[in-house]
Motif scaffolding. Structure first.
Motif, PDB file in Angstrom:
ATOM      1  N   ARG A 515       1.208  -0.933  -0.046  1.00 28.80           N
ATOM      2  CA  ARG A 515      -0.113   0.253  -0.171  1.00 28.80           C
ATOM      3  C   ARG A 515       0.883   1.306   0.011  1.00 28.80           C
ATOM      4  O   ARG A 515       1.745   1.389   0.965  1.00 28.80           O
ATOM      5  N   TYR A 516       0.415   2.101  -1.319  1.00 25.00           N
ATOM      6  CA  TYR A 516       1.639   3.141  -1.129  1.00 25.00           C
ATOM      7  C   TYR A 516       0.846   4.251  -0.764  1.00 25.00           C
ATOM      8  O   TYR A 516      -0.701   4.354  -0.878  1.00 25.00           O
ATOM      9  N   GLN A 517       1.486   5.221   0.458  1.00 27.85           N
ATOM     10  CA  GLN A 517       0.280   6.389   0.446  1.00 27.85           C
ATOM     11  C   GLN A 517       1.613   7.650   0.693  1.00 27.85           C
ATOM     12  O   GLN A 517       2.751   7.431   0.926  1.00 27.85           O
ATOM     13  N   VAL A 532       6.689  11.132 -12.864  1.00 26.07           N
ATOM     14  CA  VAL A 532       6.578  10.417 -13.136  1.00 26.07           C
ATOM     15  C   VAL A 532       5.728   8.597 -13.003  1.00 26.07           C
ATOM     16  O   VAL A 532       6.297   7.643 -13.668  1.00 26.07           O
ATOM     17  N   ALA A 533       4.546   8.765 -12.462  1.00 23.10           N
ATOM     18  CA  ALA A 533       3.933   7.572 -12.594  1.00 23.10           C
ATOM     19  C   ALA A 533       3.697   7.603 -13.867  1.00 23.10           C
ATOM     20  O   ALA A 533       3.267   8.068 -14.576  1.00 23.10           O
ATOM     21  N   PRO A 534       3.332   6.204 -14.611  1.00 26.56           N
ATOM     22  CA  PRO A 534       3.152   5.376 -15.342  1.00 26.56           C
ATOM     23  C   PRO A 534       1.341   5.338 -16.105  1.00 26.56           C
ATOM     24  O   PRO A 534       1.481   4.914 -16.485  1.00 26.56           O
ATOM     25  N   ARG A 535       0.772   5.996 -14.867  1.00 30.79           N
ATOM     26  CA  ARG A 535      -0.546   6.090 -15.093  1.00 30.79           C
ATOM     27  C   ARG A 535      -1.563   6.881 -14.642  1.00 30.79           C
ATOM     28  O   ARG A 535      -0.659   7.306 -12.991  1.00 30.79           O
ATOM     29  N   ALA A 536      -2.556   7.541 -14.540  1.00 28.36           N
ATOM     30  CA  ALA A 536      -3.079   8.124 -14.149  1.00 28.36           C
ATOM     31  C   ALA A 536      -4.178   7.445 -12.091  1.00 28.36           C
ATOM     32  O   ALA A 536      -4.994   7.733 -11.510  1.00 28.36           O
ATOM     33  N   CYS A 537      -2.946   7.356 -11.200  1.00 31.77           N
ATOM     34  CA  CYS A 537      -3.077   6.494 -10.175  1.00 31.77           C
ATOM     35  C   CYS A 537      -2.029   7.702  -9.041  1.00 31.77           C
ATOM     36  O   CYS A 537      -2.483   7.180  -7.684  1.00 31.77           O
ATOM     37  N   ILE A 538      -1.703   8.950  -9.346  1.00 32.12           N
ATOM     38  CA  ILE A 538      -1.787   9.872  -8.145  1.00 32.12           C
ATOM     39  C   ILE A 538      -2.656  10.975  -8.300  1.00 32.12           C
ATOM     40  O   ILE A 538      -2.680  11.344  -9.047  1.00 32.12           O
ATOM     41  N   LYS A 539      -4.087  10.834  -7.821  1.00 37.01           N
ATOM     42  CA  LYS A 539      -4.785  12.110  -7.878  1.00 37.01           C
ATOM     43  C   LYS A 539      -4.701  13.503  -7.220  1.00 37.01           C
ATOM     44  O   LYS A 539      -4.045  13.483  -6.253  1.00 37.01           O
ATOM     45  N   TRP A 568      -3.508  12.023  -3.364  1.00 36.11           N
ATOM     46  CA  TRP A 568      -3.148  10.781  -3.139  1.00 36.11           C
ATOM     47  C   TRP A 568      -3.068   9.824  -4.013  1.00 36.11           C
ATOM     48  O   TRP A 568      -3.776  10.454  -5.125  1.00 36.11           O
ATOM     49  N   ILE A 569      -2.407   8.384  -3.830  1.00 37.99           N
ATOM     50  CA  ILE A 569      -2.587   7.478  -4.473  1.00 37.99           C
ATOM     51  C   ILE A 569      -3.790   7.056  -4.509  1.00 37.99           C
ATOM     52  O   ILE A 569      -3.815   6.508  -3.434  1.00 37.99           O
ATOM     53  N   ASP A 570      -4.051   6.986  -5.786  1.00 41.08           N
ATOM     54  CA  ASP A 570      -5.111   5.980  -6.427  1.00 41.08           C
ATOM     55  C   ASP A 570      -5.041   4.221  -5.897  1.00 41.08           C
ATOM     56  O   ASP A 570      -4.322   3.831  -6.946  1.00 41.08           O
ATOM     57  N   GLU A 573      -5.780   1.935  -9.332  1.00 43.31           N
ATOM     58  CA  GLU A 573      -4.851   2.257 -10.426  1.00 43.31           C
ATOM     59  C   GLU A 573      -3.474   1.579  -9.752  1.00 43.31           C
ATOM     60  O   GLU A 573      -2.717   0.970 -11.616  1.00 43.31           O
ATOM     61  N   CYS A 574      -3.295   1.714  -8.872  1.00 48.96           N
ATOM     62  CA  CYS A 574      -1.550   1.710  -8.696  1.00 48.96           C
ATOM     63  C   CYS A 574      -1.388   0.120  -9.246  1.00 48.96           C
ATOM     64  O   CYS A 574      -1.752  -0.688  -8.491  1.00 48.96           O
ATOM     65  N   ILE A 575       0.426   0.009 -10.144  1.00 54.49           N
ATOM     66  CA  ILE A 575       0.505  -1.033  -9.755  1.00 54.49           C
ATOM     67  C   ILE A 575       1.788  -1.530  -9.180  1.00 54.49           C
ATOM     68  O   ILE A 575       2.466  -2.257  -9.637  1.00 54.49           O
ATOM     69  N   ARG A 576       2.155  -0.460  -8.247  1.00 56.05           N
ATOM     70  CA  ARG A 576       3.175  -0.793  -7.468  1.00 56.05           C
ATOM     71  C   ARG A 576       4.659  -0.331  -7.867  1.00 56.05           C
ATOM     72  O   ARG A 576       5.793  -1.709  -7.981  1.00 56.05           O
ATOM     73  N   CYS A 577       5.375   0.503  -8.772  1.00 48.37           N
ATOM     74  CA  CYS A 577       6.075   0.174  -9.647  1.00 48.37           C
ATOM     75  C   CYS A 577       7.654   1.205  -9.082  1.00 48.37           C
ATOM     76  O   CYS A 577       8.137   1.321  -9.390  1.00 48.37           O
ATOM     77  N   GLY A 578       6.929   2.040  -7.771  1.00 46.99           N
ATOM     78  CA  GLY A 578       7.962   2.504  -6.803  1.00 46.99           C
ATOM     79  C   GLY A 578       8.422   3.514  -7.419  1.00 46.99           C
ATOM     80  O   GLY A 578       8.836   4.500  -7.074  1.00 46.99           O
ATOM     81  N   ALA A 579       8.246   3.683  -8.561  1.00 43.72           N
ATOM     82  CA  ALA A 579       7.986   4.974  -9.122  1.00 43.72           C
ATOM     83  C   ALA A 579       7.971   6.488  -8.839  1.00 43.72           C
ATOM     84  O   ALA A 579       9.149   7.237  -8.939  1.00 43.72           O
ATOM     85  N   CYS A 580       6.792   6.661  -7.839  1.00 39.31           N
ATOM     86  CA  CYS A 580       6.340   7.581  -7.259  1.00 39.31           C
ATOM     87  C   CYS A 580       7.980   8.101  -5.933  1.00 39.31           C
ATOM     88  O   CYS A 580       8.091   8.683  -5.230  1.00 39.31           O
ATOM     89  N   PHE A 581       7.664   6.843  -5.295  1.00 40.29           N
ATOM     90  CA  PHE A 581       8.758   6.335  -4.387  1.00 40.29           C
ATOM     91  C   PHE A 581      10.047   7.563  -4.184  1.00 40.29           C
ATOM     92  O   PHE A 581      10.901   7.822  -3.503  1.00 40.29           O
TER      93      PHE A 581
END
Ligand code: FAD
Ligand code: SF4
Ligand code: SF4
Ligand code: SF4
Length: 601
Positions: A515-517, A532-539, A568-570, A573-581
């Motif tokens: 769980r990314y928060q 850097v997010a690969p998709r619309a996972c951070i809103k 907020w991390i959705d 949608e998140c594929i746990r890629c770690g890029a945001c971290f």
């Protein structure tokens, strides 16, 4: 309910950096249920990301144990499970590619665990209670495993000479080798379960059910669902079963069971199989191995609605078996000597949808035709048999035993589980129902539940996967050469992914239990993570609504800057890629591993 936006945590418990937390908050429970689709789809709630992570790290013994905790027979299920988890896997969602080979990895855990691997089970002290179980199929075996672990003395009565139920007497060896089955059953029953083979229970057996109810503290019926349904034929065949009059017509399940008991079974040159489930596919593949030159499976609707795995259909077709759709048998054709010459079908067209995602088949008037064949195997389904019952048990209108929310039948102390209750289902469902029944039976015997489910929240220091793992192709299962398959009925078709293939497949898993928060207090709204997010996972959101029972989380996305309440991390949608971290300049993104755990009450 809207949650406070000072930090992204829609759950009740926010762990400090290095602390493991156990939470019963409905929102944490809801997060795990919503965000790990494979585990949610598994009837036994197998902790899929945990075991796949263990395989990625080469800890195959741990992966095997994580499986055993939930589904008891990993080496079996890794070969023949119906795989509802894979249909739900986030990696298979539109735009994400193909689902992870979850089932193949389960097999890898069993195949690759070291020979010296030790099974670890949490044991309870003896309770002094005695439980009898009728039927050593997957439901009975799973219940026996759990009840013996909980400290009860368990006697398992099986009318056949070997345990396993349909695993041994239905499913052929080329899909499930018997040495594997043997090991898995031994592991499951090793905690002192008393196994009575060749011991039928009920009317005419010398061991009435009434005696078990008198001699044991509780009894569980797990007797399966084995009476073949007759073909509903028309005209001169209406109400008659052709298997009673023609030696070339047999019901598929008794045919397979006789073969697996060691009887000699034969088929003639052209074999027709009618039916669209596991039994029909297995009959067809067995017939090919018994020397049939032509095997055709005839189904009422179309191939895409056959309720078996696509891998099994693929392998059957590679073995030369043909599938012909949109036809219903209405009669059979015999020659003067009473031998089968063909099956009369009516052509169908597809109608609407039936319950359970099946299609309606509508017969086309005047479209009858005959398919020549000289053996017919009927495999259109099964119903339960209750004529062994020597005590009055309440049944429903389909003649299935009725159980209450406490798992008990209308007879005090008599429980029921598996196909015997649900009708023909799957191995994983039978195991799940067997385990559930054991938990309820234990609570009844002990006067209270002894275990409960909580969410374990473990801080994770850094991302566990790389973005490039998303581009690894699904690993294909190697299979036995086609030319060799018909030489032996026992040669296993699927060969296992092996160590390298398993490691590659395991890396594909997103690990949805992570769980990314974002800690909104520390966020400087630079939006580097969004870049850097690969998709619309951070809103950017104005608020978040979480249902009190944790079942839904709705993000209210902000349209204007002055509406932004938080970033907020959705997690959907998140594929746990770690890029945001990795991109966050102020390290305000945290990762936790959230998973179900069972604890004592
Ligand atoms: C040919 C075939 C292939 C299948 N393939 C698959 C597959 O690939 N994947 C999948 O998920 N599912 C498959 N299934 C379905 C799956 O096998 C069943 O859903 C599952 O075995 C049900 O488990 P159970 O324990 O409820 O019953 P069963 O496995 O039927 O076991 C019931 C046991 O009770 C015993 N018994 C019955 N009456 C008595 C009595 N009076 N006294 C003592 N013992 C008794 C029986 O002998 C049997 O051993 C298949 C089924 C068949 C028939
Ligand atoms: S990606 Fe992994 S954890 Fe996520 S649903 Fe698929 S198998 Fe399960
Ligand atoms: S880890 Fe971060 S960047 Fe990657 S998918 Fe999840 S939210 Fe998006
Ligand atoms: S990168 Fe970090 S600081 Fe910047 S917006 Fe994202 S979470 Fe906030």
């Amino acid at each position: 309910m809207s949650v406070a936006l000072e930090r992204q945590h829609a759950g009740g418990v926010q762990p400090a950096t290095s602390e493991v937390v156990y939470s019963e908050d409905a929102r944490d429970v809801g997060w795990v249920a919503r965000n790990i689709p494979c585990q949610h789809a598994c009837p036994a709630s197998t902790d899929v990301p945990a075991y796949i992570r263990a395989i990625a790290e080469g800890r195959h013994g741990d992966a095997y144990e994580i499986n055993r905790e939930a589904n008891v027979l990993p080496g079996v299920l890794g070969r023949i499970c119906s795989r509802p988890c894979e249909a739900a896997c986030r990696h298979g969602w539109p735009g994400n590619g193909e689902s992870v080979g979850i089932c193949n990895l389960k097999r890898s855990a069993a195949d690759l665990k070291q020979a010296g691997h030790r099974i670890t089970e949490r044991l309870y002290g003896p309770t002094g209670k005695r439980v009898a179980i009728v039927g050593a199929g997957p439901a009975g075996v799973a219940a026996a495993h759990d009840l013996s672990m909980l400290g009860h003395e368990v006697s398992l009565f099986e009318r056949e000479s070997q345990p396993g139920g349909m695993l041994r007497y239905g499913i052929p060896d080329f899909r499930l080798p018997r040495d594997i089955l043997q090991v898995e059953l031994r592991n499951a029953l090793r905690l002192g379960v008393l196994l009575y083979l060749d011991h039928a229970v009920g009317k005419g057996s010398g061991r009435p059910l009434a005696d078990l109810l008198r001699d044991y503290d509780a009894v569980l019926l797990a007797a399966g669902c084995m009476a073949p349904l007759p073909l509903p034929l028309q005209g001169e065949w209406k109400g008659r079963d052709p298997a009673d009059v023609c030696p070339d017509v047999e019901h598929g399940l008794p045919f397979l069971m006789a073969l697996h008991r060691g009887d000699t079974k034969t088929v003639r040159r052209r074999v027709a199989v009618v039916g669209a489930g596991f039994t029909a596919l297995d009959c067809a593949r067995v017939a090919a191995r018994l020397g049939a030159q032509e095997v055709i499976i005839h189904i009422r609707t179309a191939e895409e609605y056959i309720p078996v795995t696509k891998e099994e259909i693929f392998e059957a077709k590679r073995e030369g078996i043909r599938i012909r759709g949109l036809r219903t048998p209405v009669g059979i054709e015999l020659d003067a000597g009473g031998r089968l010459t063909g099956v009369r079908f009516v052509q169908n067209r597809l109608g609407g949808w039936r319950e359970g995602g099946r299609r309606v088949a509508i017969p086309i008037a005047g479209s009858e035709f005959v398919e020549p064949c000289d053996t017919l195997l009927i495999a259109i389904g099964q119903k339960t048999v209750n004529d062994f019952l020597d005590v009055a048990v309440e049944l429903d209108r389909w003649q299935n035993v009725r159980i209450g929310a406490d798992g008990m039948t209308s007879v005090p102390g008599l429980f029921a589980a598996g196909d015997y209750v649900t009708g023909p289902a799957t191995v994983i469902e039978a195991i799940a129902r067997g385990r559930e029944s054991a938990t309820k039976l234990d609570a009844w015997l002990m006067g209270r539940p002894r275990r409960k489910r909580v969410v374990k929240i473990v801080p994770v220091a850094q991302p566990l996967r790389e973005r490039q793992f998303d581009f690894i192709a699904r690993q294909e299962m190697p299979t036995a050469a086609l030319a060799e398959r018909n030489q032996s009925r026992t040669l296993e078709v699927e060969l296992g992914l092996g160590a390298a293939g398993s490691a590659a497949e395991a890396r594909r898993c997103y690990l949805c239990n992570l769980r990314y928060q974002i800690d909104v207090d520390r966020c400087i709204y630079c939006r580097a993570c969004m870049d850097v997010a690969p998709r619309a996972c951070i809103k950017l959101v104005s608020g978040v609504d979480v249902a009190a029972d944790g079942s839904t989380e709705t993000l209210r996305e902000a349209k204007e800057w002055n509406q932004v309440g938080a970033i907020w991390i959705d997690n959907n949608e998140c594929i746990r890629c770690g890029a945001c971290f990795k991109a966050c300049p102020v390290q305000c993104i945290s990762i936790t591993r959230n998973e179900f755990a069972e604890v004592d009450l």
